[in-house]
Design an enzyme around this catalytic site. Sequence first.
Site, mmCIF file in Angstrom:
data_model
loop_
_atom_site.group_PDB
_atom_site.id
_atom_site.type_symbol
_atom_site.label_atom_id
_atom_site.label_comp_id
_atom_site.label_asym_id
_atom_site.label_seq_id
_atom_site.Cartn_x
_atom_site.Cartn_y
_atom_site.Cartn_z
ATOM 1 N N HIS A 44 63.905 -58.747 41.695
ATOM 2 C CA HIS A 44 62.825 -59.726 41.723
ATOM 3 C C HIS A 44 62.517 -60.155 43.151
ATOM 4 O O HIS A 44 63.209 -59.820 44.091
ATOM 5 C CB HIS A 44 63.134 -60.946 40.833
ATOM 6 C CG HIS A 44 64.126 -61.912 41.390
ATOM 7 N ND1 HIS A 44 64.340 -63.158 40.840
ATOM 8 C CD2 HIS A 44 64.987 -61.831 42.438
ATOM 9 C CE1 HIS A 44 65.264 -63.794 41.524
ATOM 10 N NE2 HIS A 44 65.677 -63.019 42.484
ATOM 11 N N CYS A 84 65.451 -64.893 48.785
ATOM 12 C CA CYS A 84 64.797 -64.454 47.547
ATOM 13 C C CYS A 84 63.305 -64.186 47.753
ATOM 14 O O CYS A 84 62.654 -63.632 46.876
ATOM 15 C CB CYS A 84 65.032 -65.460 46.426
ATOM 16 S SG CYS A 84 66.620 -65.226 45.607
ATOM 17 N N HIS A 97 64.931 -57.678 45.729
ATOM 18 C CA HIS A 97 66.389 -57.557 45.744
ATOM 19 C C HIS A 97 66.858 -57.698 44.313
ATOM 20 O O HIS A 97 66.105 -58.152 43.446
ATOM 21 C CB HIS A 97 67.024 -58.633 46.638
ATOM 22 C CG HIS A 97 66.762 -60.008 46.131
ATOM 23 N ND1 HIS A 97 65.595 -60.679 46.404
ATOM 24 C CD2 HIS A 97 67.466 -60.812 45.307
ATOM 25 C CE1 HIS A 97 65.612 -61.846 45.781
ATOM 26 N NE2 HIS A 97 66.731 -61.954 45.103
ATOM 27 N N HIS A 115 69.759 -58.583 41.072
ATOM 28 C CA HIS A 115 70.849 -59.431 40.588
ATOM 29 C C HIS A 115 71.485 -58.770 39.375
ATOM 30 O O HIS A 115 70.813 -58.060 38.624
ATOM 31 C CB HIS A 115 70.330 -60.805 40.147
ATOM 32 C CG HIS A 115 69.887 -61.672 41.286
ATOM 33 N ND1 HIS A 115 70.765 -62.343 42.105
ATOM 34 C CD2 HIS A 115 68.650 -61.981 41.741
ATOM 35 C CE1 HIS A 115 70.092 -63.035 43.009
ATOM 36 N NE2 HIS A 115 68.800 -62.834 42.812
ATOM 37 N N ASP A 152 66.281 -54.771 31.607
ATOM 38 C CA ASP A 152 67.322 -54.051 32.354
ATOM 39 C C ASP A 152 66.723 -52.952 33.237
ATOM 40 O O ASP A 152 65.891 -52.166 32.787
ATOM 41 C CB ASP A 152 68.329 -53.435 31.375
ATOM 42 C CG ASP A 152 69.554 -52.882 32.088
ATOM 43 O OD1 ASP A 152 69.988 -53.485 33.093
ATOM 44 O OD2 ASP A 152 70.075 -51.838 31.652
ATOM 45 N N GLU A 212 72.723 -66.017 37.206
ATOM 46 C CA GLU A 212 72.068 -65.139 38.181
ATOM 47 C C GLU A 212 73.098 -64.627 39.186
ATOM 48 O O GLU A 212 73.000 -63.513 39.694
ATOM 49 C CB GLU A 212 70.949 -65.885 38.902
ATOM 50 C CG GLU A 212 70.092 -64.976 39.760
ATOM 51 C CD GLU A 212 68.863 -65.687 40.283
ATOM 52 O OE1 GLU A 212 67.771 -65.446 39.758
ATOM 53 O OE2 GLU A 212 69.010 -66.512 41.199
#
Length: 137
Positions: free
Chosen positions: A16, A35, A41, A43, A81, A126
């Site tokens: 995200h 972020c 990037h 998570h 996913d 997260e």
Amino acid sequence: MALVTVHRKAHFNAAHRLFNPEWNDKKNNDIFGKCANPHFHGHNYELIVSVKGMVDPITGFVMDMKVLKDLIKIEVEEKLDHKNLNIEVDEFKSLNPTAENISVVIWNKLRGKISQELELTITLYETPRNYVVYSGE
Ligand code: NI
């Protein structure tokens, strides 16, 4: 009859970027820090879906965990996913994919598929230290 909460854990990886398109790079960086990286990037999200209700006297279940497992797979894992949330998931095309907003989106996806007599709570990690909880309020 007893009121019991059952929990099912799941996991997904997703990329995200947090930003507000109306702000310049500096302001996005000031508010969202790393972020806001325009290159995105990832998570490793850890999800706990909690369902609270009366134990059915016939089955002994609050909810069939196999049904809950399949629901999470279809509604959450298959949709989130290995996705870029900003680009590939409709709900986040104009909504910042923060952990808060992701938990609300997951709750909304599952709420209609679980008996209204059962209370639904989403816990979303997260990072191992940052997590949010949403129960539909
Ligand atoms: Ni992030």
